[in-house]
Structures are given as structure tokens and as C-alpha cells.
Motif scaffolding. Structure first.
Motif, mmCIF file in Angstrom:
data_model
loop_
_atom_site.group_PDB
_atom_site.id
_atom_site.type_symbol
_atom_site.label_atom_id
_atom_site.label_comp_id
_atom_site.label_asym_id
_atom_site.label_seq_id
_atom_site.Cartn_x
_atom_site.Cartn_y
_atom_site.Cartn_z
ATOM 1 N N THR A 1 -42.210 73.908 107.402
ATOM 2 C CA THR A 1 -42.894 74.889 108.261
ATOM 3 C C THR A 1 -43.823 74.171 109.245
ATOM 4 N N ILE A 2 -44.607 73.233 108.712
ATOM 5 C CA ILE A 2 -45.583 72.540 109.572
ATOM 6 C C ILE A 2 -44.860 71.695 110.627
ATOM 7 N N ALA A 3 -43.776 71.044 110.227
ATOM 8 C CA ALA A 3 -43.034 70.217 111.197
ATOM 9 C C ALA A 3 -42.540 71.067 112.368
ATOM 10 N N ALA A 4 -42.128 72.291 112.078
ATOM 11 C CA ALA A 4 -41.653 73.170 113.157
ATOM 12 C C ALA A 4 -42.815 73.547 114.088
ATOM 13 N N ILE A 5 -43.991 73.727 113.515
ATOM 14 C CA ILE A 5 -45.165 74.050 114.344
ATOM 15 C C ILE A 5 -45.576 72.822 115.165
ATOM 16 N N VAL A 6 -45.527 71.650 114.519
ATOM 17 C CA VAL A 6 -45.919 70.414 115.219
ATOM 18 C C VAL A 6 -44.981 70.146 116.404
ATOM 19 N N ALA A 7 -43.722 70.527 116.255
ATOM 20 C CA ALA A 7 -42.774 70.316 117.362
ATOM 21 C C ALA A 7 -43.231 71.063 118.615
ATOM 22 N N ALA A 8 -43.899 72.192 118.419
ATOM 23 C CA ALA A 8 -44.389 72.973 119.561
ATOM 24 C C ALA A 8 -45.852 72.674 119.875
ATOM 25 N N PHE A 9 -46.620 72.317 118.835
ATOM 26 C CA PHE A 9 -48.062 72.056 119.005
ATOM 27 C C PHE A 9 -48.385 70.711 118.360
ATOM 28 N N PRO A 10 -48.211 69.616 119.096
ATOM 29 C CA PRO A 10 -48.364 68.282 118.490
ATOM 30 C C PRO A 10 -49.745 68.049 117.883
ATOM 31 N N GLY B 1 -41.835 81.252 98.707
ATOM 32 C CA GLY B 1 -41.540 80.568 99.965
ATOM 33 C C GLY B 1 -41.964 81.354 101.198
ATOM 34 N N ARG B 2 -41.745 82.677 101.149
ATOM 35 C CA ARG B 2 -42.102 83.483 102.330
ATOM 36 C C ARG B 2 -43.610 83.433 102.574
ATOM 37 N N ARG B 3 -44.395 83.611 101.491
ATOM 38 C CA ARG B 3 -45.855 83.617 101.659
ATOM 39 C C ARG B 3 -46.378 82.234 102.019
ATOM 40 N N LEU B 4 -45.716 81.200 101.527
ATOM 41 C CA LEU B 4 -46.148 79.842 101.899
ATOM 42 C C LEU B 4 -46.026 79.652 103.406
ATOM 43 N N ARG B 5 -44.878 80.083 103.940
ATOM 44 C CA ARG B 5 -44.669 79.904 105.391
ATOM 45 C C ARG B 5 -45.683 80.743 106.172
ATOM 46 N N LYS B 6 -45.955 81.948 105.675
ATOM 47 C CA LYS B 6 -46.924 82.801 106.378
ATOM 48 C C LYS B 6 -48.333 82.222 106.274
ATOM 49 N N ALA B 7 -48.619 81.565 105.147
ATOM 50 C CA ALA B 7 -49.962 80.983 104.981
ATOM 51 C C ALA B 7 -50.204 79.877 106.014
ATOM 52 N N VAL B 8 -49.148 79.156 106.367
ATOM 53 C CA VAL B 8 -49.302 78.121 107.399
ATOM 54 C C VAL B 8 -49.627 78.784 108.741
ATOM 55 N N ALA B 9 -48.938 79.879 109.026
ATOM 56 C CA ALA B 9 -49.234 80.603 110.270
ATOM 57 C C ALA B 9 -50.673 81.110 110.253
ATOM 58 N N ALA B 10 -51.090 81.636 109.103
ATOM 59 C CA ALA B 10 -52.455 82.179 109.015
ATOM 60 C C ALA B 10 -53.493 81.068 109.200
ATOM 61 N N ALA B 11 -53.157 79.844 108.753
ATOM 62 C CA ALA B 11 -54.092 78.722 108.926
ATOM 63 C C ALA B 11 -54.324 78.432 110.410
ATOM 64 N N CYS B 12 -53.302 78.717 111.217
ATOM 65 C CA CYS B 12 -53.420 78.451 112.661
ATOM 66 C C CYS B 12 -54.347 79.466 113.339
ATOM 67 N N ALA B 13 -54.575 80.591 112.663
ATOM 68 C CA ALA B 13 -55.501 81.586 113.220
ATOM 69 C C ALA B 13 -56.922 81.161 112.847
ATOM 70 N N ASN B 14 -57.275 79.924 113.226
ATOM 71 C CA ASN B 14 -58.580 79.352 112.875
ATOM 72 C C ASN B 14 -59.641 79.812 113.878
ATOM 73 N N ASP B 15 -60.833 79.254 113.773
ATOM 74 C CA ASP B 15 -61.935 79.688 114.655
ATOM 75 C C ASP B 15 -61.554 79.603 116.125
ATOM 76 N N SER B 16 -60.833 78.553 116.496
ATOM 77 C CA SER B 16 -60.497 78.385 117.915
ATOM 78 C C SER B 16 -59.198 79.112 118.289
ATOM 79 N N CYS B 17 -58.556 79.732 117.291
ATOM 80 C CA CYS B 17 -57.275 80.428 117.520
ATOM 81 C C CYS B 17 -56.292 79.540 118.264
ATOM 82 N N ASP B 18 -56.285 78.262 117.928
ATOM 83 C CA ASP B 18 -55.449 77.310 118.660
ATOM 84 C C ASP B 18 -54.706 76.435 117.646
ATOM 85 N N PRO B 19 -53.382 76.591 117.547
ATOM 86 C CA PRO B 19 -52.633 75.773 116.575
ATOM 87 C C PRO B 19 -52.813 74.268 116.819
#
Ligand SMILES: Nc1ncnc2c1ncn2[C@@H]1O[C@H](COP(=O)(O)OP(=O)(O)OP(=O)(O)O)[C@@H](O)[C@H]1O
Ligand SMILES: [Mg+2]
Length: 302
Positions: A233-242, A265-283
Motif C-alpha cells: 500500500t505504502i509503495a503505491a502511495i510513494v509512487a505518487a507522493f515520493p 487487509g482492507r482496514r490495513l490499507r485504509k489505515a495507511v490512507a487515514a495516516a495521510c490525513a495528517n495535520d498538513s493533509c499532505d501525503p
């Protein structure tokens, strides 16, 4: 559209899109289904066994009489929501088509069980009969076929557990029709494979489990599996947001996998997305602590 797809369609007439009871129809192999297979992290031994059993049973069914070896070509995948059953079934369909050659062009039909259910007396029985007796029979007559019965408890509800209020006569008849349909397909077409999934093993009519050549309970991922799912999941996000690359560090993944016991597995992937909704809202700025906190919140909701 690639030529191979054109060629496949020319060799196989798929049912029209939008036909009631058909959620998906395509020619196999299919690249997106291949990606599904490699994106599901389970013990290799389990995936191999699934594929080998299906492939071997197709060979046996083609040569040994049904009376001696009553194989129905049915595989039942059970397990909690979000453990990858549907994804695995689609991936398995693709693998079967790639591994089992010499039978012609494979097709894939996903049944939409909810479209077949109806409260008006007799209608669901007729819909089920039409599905098995006409649509699937016609498809099986053209060549090898994988049928996905997702959320099969809707179609093959346990008859013994029916309450008298819910129009049980109609449900009884629909379940009977589905069982008759499965039996007929199995006897006439050794190259039809039925993959069924369910979250509610107890709600399925035992006659289906009895017909299954293999019942596999898909587990919630272990630490090894959780690490692989998080990494994917993280590798796919890193490909778009290094900027998220630090999350791919070995120590971060190890710790994240360790603190996420029990998460599917589904909640794990969603938890990674939720982590990106951090204070700066910037993956680009997501931190390991954001990830740990998100996994912690997910665990508390289990
Ligand atoms: N073991 C796993 N490895 C990788 N990804 C997984 C795993 N389990 C679930 N997922 C991911 O979670 C999501 C949901 O998976 P899927 O829909 O196949 O689950 P399911 O078991 O069919 O759930 P449901 O019972 O709710 O229908 C998909 O994106 C899938 O890739
Ligand atoms: Mg599913």
C-alpha cells in the motif's frame, strides 16, 4: 483494445452487460485479475494449494466418471470481511485460465446474487433457473468457464435456519434450483469452476459445503502478511507522493506490522490512507508516527 481481447470476444460470446444476475463478464486471462492475485498476501502454500487443487480436479473430472468421483468444481472461500476473499477469487480465476491450457478460451462470469433474490413468489426460483439453465449453460457450452458466486449465502441460504416470516417457500425453491443447477453444470461440464465466497459460513446451506471440493477459511493476516500489505500500500502511495518514502523503511514497516495485530487487509490499507490525513493533509509529509497512530485507532475500533 488489445488484439487478444478482440480475439477472445470473437471466440466467445459473453452475456450482454447489465443482464440481471450478471455482475461481470469477461474473457480470461485478464491483466487486472492477475494484479489482484499478486496483491493478495497469504501464505504461498495456501495460494499454491488452491490453484493446484482446481487444476488437478479439472483433469480428474474430465476423465473419471462423476459416479465414482463426485467432484463439482466448487471451491468455497470463507472468512471475515476484508480478508481478501473476492480479490483472491478473481485472481484465482485468472491463474486457472493461464495454467489450465488446451481447453479453449476461458470466460469469467460473476453472478450478482442480490439481483436474483425477490420477495414476489416464484420469481427468484425462476431467475435462478434461468441463470443456471440458460445463461451459465450457454456459456459453459462455448468452452471453459469460471463462475464467481460472491456472497453466496444470499443465493444458497441455509434452509434449516429460515424463519417462517421471510417467504421461506420461495427461498427454499430458489436454493433447490441453485443446487440442481450446480449439479447439472458439474455433470455436464468438467471445465466449469465455481468459486464461492462468504463471510457467513453458518448462513450457507450445508448442501453447498457438501458439494464443495475444497473449503478454505481465509485467515486475518499474520505479522508477515500485514507487513507485506502495508509495504504494498505504502509503495503505491510513494509512487505518487515520493515524500512518503520514509514509511517504507524496514524498521517502520516492522513496527507497524507488529502493532496491527487483528486488522484485516482492507482496514490495513485504509489505515495507511487515514495516516495521510495528517495535520498538513499532505501525503508528502506523512510520518511514521502518523502511521502508528492511525493503526492504533484502527485497532481500537476492532
Ligand atoms: N491478505 C491480503 N493481502 C492483500 N490485500 C488484502 C488482503 N486481504 C484484503 N486485502 C485488500 O482488502 C481489500 C478488500 O478485499 P476483498 O474485497 O477481497 O475482501 P473480502 O474478504 O471479499 O471482503 P468481504 O467479505 O467484505 O466481501 C482489497 O483491496 C484487498 O486487496
Ligand atoms: Mg468480498
Amino acid at each position: 483494445m488489445p488484439d487478444s481481447i478482440h480475439a477472445g470476444h470473437a471466440k466467445r460470446r459473453l452475456p450482454e452487460a447489465g443482464l440481471p444476475g450478471v455482475a461481470d463478464a469477461r474473457v480470461l486471462p485478464d491483466d487486472s485479475f492477475e494484479a489482484a492475485w499478486s496483491s493478495v498476501f497469504l501464505a504461498d502454500e495456501l495460494k499454491d494449494r488452491l490453484l493446484q487443487t482446481v487444476a488437478s480436479n479439472i483433469r480428474l473430472r474430465a476423465t473419471v466418471p462423476f459416479e465414482a468421483l463426485p467432484l463439482h468444481g466448487v471451491v468455497l472461500l470463507t472468512g471475515r470481511p476484508g480478508v481478501g476473499k473476492t480479490t483472491l477469487a478473481r485472481g484465482l480465476a485468472d491463474k486457472i485460465a493461464r495454467v489450465v491450457g488446451g481447453l479453449g478460451h476461458w470466460a469469467f462470469i460473476e453472478v450478482d446474487p442480490h439481483a436474483l433474490a425477490s420477495s414476489s413468489l416464484g420469481r427468484s426460483q425462476r431467475s435462478v433457473e434461468a441463470l443456471f439453465g440458460q445463461l451459465l449453460e450457454e456459456q459453459a457450452g462455448q468452452g471453459p468457464l469460471v463462475v464467481l458466486l460472491d456472497e453466496v449465502e444470499t443465493l444458497l441460504t441455509d434452509r434449516a435456519a429460515l424463519s417462517m416470516e421471510a417467504n421461506p417457500i420461495d427461498v427454499h425453491r430458489a436454493v433447490d434450483a441453485a443446487l440442481v443447477g450446480l449439479d447439472r453444470l458439474a455433470r455436464r461440464h468438467p471445465d466449469v469452476v465455481v468459486l464461492a465466497t462468504s463471510n457467513f459460513a453458518d448462513a450457507i446451506d450445508p448442501a453447498l459445503a457438501s458439494r464443495a471440493d475444497m473449503v478454505v477459511q481465509i485467515p486475518v493476516p499474520d505479522r508477515h502478511g500485514r507487513r507485506a500489505i502495508l509495504e504494498h500500500t505504502i509503495a503505491a502511495i510513494v509512487a505518487a507522493f515520493p515524500g512518503a518514502a520514509p514509511l517504507l523503511g524496514g524498521a517502520v514497516l516492522d513496527h507497524a506490522a507488529q502493532i496491527s495485530e487483528g486488522i484485516d487487509g482492507r482496514r490495513l490499507r485504509k489505515a495507511v490512507a487515514a495516516a495521510c490525513a495528517n495535520d498538513s493533509c499532505d501525503p508528502e509529509r506523512v510520518t511514521a508516527d502518523d502511521l502508528y497512530a492511525s493503526l492504533q485507532r484502527t485497532r481500537e475500533q476492532l
